[in-house]
Design an enzyme around this catalytic site. Sequence first.
Site, PDB file in Angstrom:
ATOM      1  N   HIS A 124     -11.966  -6.113   7.557  1.00  0.00           N
ATOM      2  CA  HIS A 124     -12.687  -5.769   6.335  1.00  0.00           C
ATOM      3  C   HIS A 124     -13.964  -4.996   6.653  1.00  0.00           C
ATOM      4  CE1 HIS A 124     -10.137  -9.220   5.261  1.00  0.00           C
ATOM      5  NE2 HIS A 124     -10.067  -8.659   4.063  1.00  0.00           N
ATOM      6  N   GLU A 156       0.808  -1.218   0.000  1.00  0.00           N
ATOM      7  CA  GLU A 156       0.000   0.000   0.000  1.00  0.00           C
ATOM      8  C   GLU A 156       0.845   1.274   0.000  1.00  0.00           C
ATOM      9  OE1 GLU A 156      -2.582  -3.285   0.943  1.00  0.00           O
ATOM     10  OE2 GLU A 156      -0.674  -2.653   1.844  1.00  0.00           O
TER      11      GLU A 156
END
Length: 386
Positions: free
Chosen positions: A190, A120
């Site tokens: 999530h 990321e």
Amino acid sequence: MAAAARLFIRGANSKLSIAPGSLGTTLLKLSPNCSSRTKTQRRHAAHFTFQPDPVPSQYGPTQKMNLFQSITSALDNTLASDPTAVIFGEDVAFGGVFRCTVGLRDKYGKDRVFNTPLCEQGIVGFGIGVAVAGATAIAEIQFADYIFPAFDQIVNEAAKYRYRSGNMFDCGNLTIRAPWGCVGHGSLYHSQSPEAFFAHCPGLKIVIPRSPIQAKGLLLSCIADKNPCIFFEPKILYRAAVEQVPEDPYTIPLSQAEILQEGSDVTLVAWGTQIHVLKEVASMAQEKLGVSCEVIDLQTILPWDIETVCKSVVKTGRLLISHEAPVTGGFASEISSTVQEECFLNLEAPISRVCGYDTPFPHIFEPFYIPDKWKCFEAIKKMINY
């Protein structure tokens, strides 16, 4: 073969029979109508009901789209109109895990829509470089929960690039997309809503849409804006939210809240998925309590529309703010503090924050964790009776 004899069968209605196997072994067989899941097991229903916005007429012809398709449409429009635009992230070349970039690599080529390593900080760092060089960079973080490795790049580089160079250079052409919020079964990694982490950082814009129409218009505004933007997409709405979305490109102003329902007794403020919860709460309050609620979609978290919210609170005298993120340090705290400073003499009751708990996001206990309509309804009753 012997392991088959130790088969563990779940389900009270399962039926067994014994069948001789080869080599003298005996096998357990399930009846054809048997399932390893009991009939009582069901996925949780959504904690809200999506109500589509009216069909917009000012932007030309529309097409039925869900939220991920409206995102795809916005990205398609951008790639078609801006030859410098590139889209990159983990699995985006294949369409992405939520299918938001499906078909775009085939249409525009592997040099404009491409995969990145699972890194990321590298994705955002690359995006900063692309944007500084003058191109339009659209980076995807596969889940908002995994944006934190890129935190340094976003906060210390992207947000400060213009300031530290005295406006000689900037990375305003950078937009970072990320699926966001609870989804019913996402658990710890999530389901998170990390907008408040970035709201503390000048130099960024943070946007969260509530519907397909808003998603396309707001995303195109983020891409066109000359500041680095983080665009969080409520993933529970990717397929659950369906509207008639304009096919042509259009923009919706950033930093401008929208009053979805006018009212006189209580102001309700939220963004993203939680807007749909509060719309139901407003209906419940009117039906059961005779309380008129004004519902405001903040849309842009940073910089947020202070004027619209404060004007509403001056009128109603009461404010409820709700979001999925934990209550401590959540963006509701900033709204509450600002409104208290600006509207103190107009308040008829303490400001109420109905948010997630100060725990990691749970799995099976998600229905108890989320700020559902019943928690918000109880908060309204408390304010009215104060």
